[in-house]
Design a protein around this motif. Structure first.
Motif, PDB file in Angstrom:
ATOM      1  N   MET A   1      39.245  57.319   6.715  1.00 58.40           N
ATOM      2  CA  MET A   1      38.185  58.135   7.285  1.00 58.40           C
ATOM      3  C   MET A   1      38.803  59.113   8.282  1.00 58.40           C
ATOM      4  N   ASP A   2      38.406  60.355   8.189  1.00 57.51           N
ATOM      5  CA  ASP A   2      38.896  61.409   9.076  1.00 57.51           C
ATOM      6  C   ASP A   2      37.976  61.509  10.285  1.00 57.51           C
ATOM      7  N   ASN A   3      38.421  60.966  11.421  1.00 57.86           N
ATOM      8  CA  ASN A   3      37.579  60.916  12.623  1.00 57.86           C
ATOM      9  C   ASN A   3      37.178  62.292  13.131  1.00 57.86           C
ATOM     10  N   LYS A   4      37.926  63.337  12.796  1.00 57.65           N
ATOM     11  CA  LYS A   4      37.612  64.684  13.286  1.00 57.65           C
ATOM     12  C   LYS A   4      36.478  65.331  12.502  1.00 57.65           C
ATOM     13  N   ASN A   5      36.348  64.973  11.232  1.00 52.69           N
ATOM     14  CA  ASN A   5      35.355  65.623  10.378  1.00 52.69           C
ATOM     15  C   ASN A   5      34.231  64.708   9.930  1.00 52.69           C
ATOM     16  N   GLU A   6      34.289  63.444  10.318  1.00 54.66           N
ATOM     17  CA  GLU A   6      33.263  62.501   9.896  1.00 54.66           C
ATOM     18  C   GLU A   6      32.626  61.838  11.108  1.00 54.66           C
ATOM     19  N   LYS A   7      31.431  61.322  10.873  1.00 53.31           N
ATOM     20  CA  LYS A   7      30.659  60.735  11.961  1.00 53.31           C
ATOM     21  C   LYS A   7      29.874  59.543  11.443  1.00 53.31           C
ATOM     22  N   CYS A   8      29.683  58.563  12.305  1.00 51.99           N
ATOM     23  CA  CYS A   8      28.824  57.415  12.014  1.00 51.99           C
ATOM     24  C   CYS A   8      27.739  57.343  13.076  1.00 51.99           C
ATOM     25  N   VAL A   9      26.535  57.021  12.664  1.00 50.19           N
ATOM     26  CA  VAL A   9      25.422  56.815  13.590  1.00 50.19           C
ATOM     27  C   VAL A   9      24.641  55.587  13.152  1.00 50.19           C
ATOM     28  N   LEU A  10      23.985  54.994  14.113  1.00 49.44           N
ATOM     29  CA  LEU A  10      23.083  53.881  13.869  1.00 49.44           C
ATOM     30  C   LEU A  10      21.698  54.356  14.285  1.00 49.44           C
ATOM     31  N   GLU A  38      38.914  50.681   7.604  1.00 50.11           N
ATOM     32  CA  GLU A  38      39.831  51.584   8.308  1.00 50.11           C
ATOM     33  C   GLU A  38      39.277  52.090   9.634  1.00 50.11           C
ATOM     34  N   ILE A  39      37.976  51.908   9.893  1.00 47.64           N
ATOM     35  CA  ILE A  39      37.434  52.348  11.179  1.00 47.64           C
ATOM     36  C   ILE A  39      37.578  51.285  12.266  1.00 47.64           C
ATOM     37  N   VAL A  40      38.118  50.120  11.878  1.00 45.36           N
ATOM     38  CA  VAL A  40      38.358  49.057  12.846  1.00 45.36           C
ATOM     39  C   VAL A  40      39.819  49.142  13.266  1.00 45.36           C
ATOM     40  N   GLY A  41      40.036  49.243  14.574  1.00 44.16           N
ATOM     41  CA  GLY A  41      41.386  49.369  15.105  1.00 44.16           C
ATOM     42  C   GLY A  41      42.164  48.069  15.065  1.00 44.16           C
ATOM     43  N   SER A  42      43.434  48.184  15.412  1.00 44.85           N
ATOM     44  CA  SER A  42      44.297  47.015  15.445  1.00 44.85           C
ATOM     45  C   SER A  42      43.930  46.120  16.633  1.00 44.85           C
ATOM     46  N   ASP A  43      44.354  44.890  16.546  1.00 39.32           N
ATOM     47  CA  ASP A  43      44.146  43.961  17.648  1.00 39.32           C
ATOM     48  C   ASP A  43      44.907  44.467  18.875  1.00 39.32           C
ATOM     49  N   VAL A  44      44.406  44.138  20.048  1.00 39.44           N
ATOM     50  CA  VAL A  44      45.044  44.556  21.297  1.00 39.44           C
ATOM     51  C   VAL A  44      45.251  43.326  22.182  1.00 39.44           C
TER      52      VAL A  44
END
Length: 140
Positions: A1-10, A38-44
């Motif tokens: 997913m391209d975070n610059k050109n895509e969006k998610c809303v609830l 792919e929109i879920v980041g790595s563990d921190v």
């Protein structure tokens, strides 16, 4: 997913009780995460070395709607210009089922145009999502 050109809303039905709003948001988020891992980041890790599981890497505004708006949004997703939008919905039919098999069977018999939606999670191009939800207020 391209975070610059895509969006998610609830988009949630703001008229629902708080518990049902929270339940709807959780269900929609889990489902979207499974469809777009792919929109879920790595563990921190925190300063103590304790692990924290990755969370979503993009903002997800929570918008206020109502059952009529949600039905209209769901209907509009069938229009060609929104063909690429990923949509997760949660309805009264789903909420009323005790098992997933019951949900499957009831959905097969349901009139899709008669479902009462509690919420929708939408992901797609920023322009597409803005056309669908750009005039909606934040849920407060």
């Amino acid at each position: 997913m391209d975070n610059k050109n895509e969006k998610c809303v609830l988009v949630l039905d703001a008229e629902l009780p708080l518990g049902l709003l929270a339940n709807t948001a959780a269900i929609l988020g889990v489902t979207l995460g499974s469809k777009l891992p792919e929109i879920v980041g790595s563990d921190v890790y925190d300063g103590e070395g304790q692990k924290h599981l990755g969370i979503v890497t993009i903002p997800v505004p929570v918008l206020a709607g109502n059952k009529l708006l949600l039905a209209e949004l769901r209907r509009r997703l069938n229009e060609e210009e929104f063909a690429g939008v990923i949509a997760v919905d949660f309805s009264d039919l789903a909420q009323g089922c005790k098992t997933y098999d019951e949900f499957i069977n009831k959905m097969r018999a349901a009139d899709g145009n008669a479902l009462n939606y509690f919420g929708l999670m939408l992901c797609g191009g920023k322009k597409q999502i803005a056309r669908l939800t750009g005039n909606l207020p934040l849920l407060r």
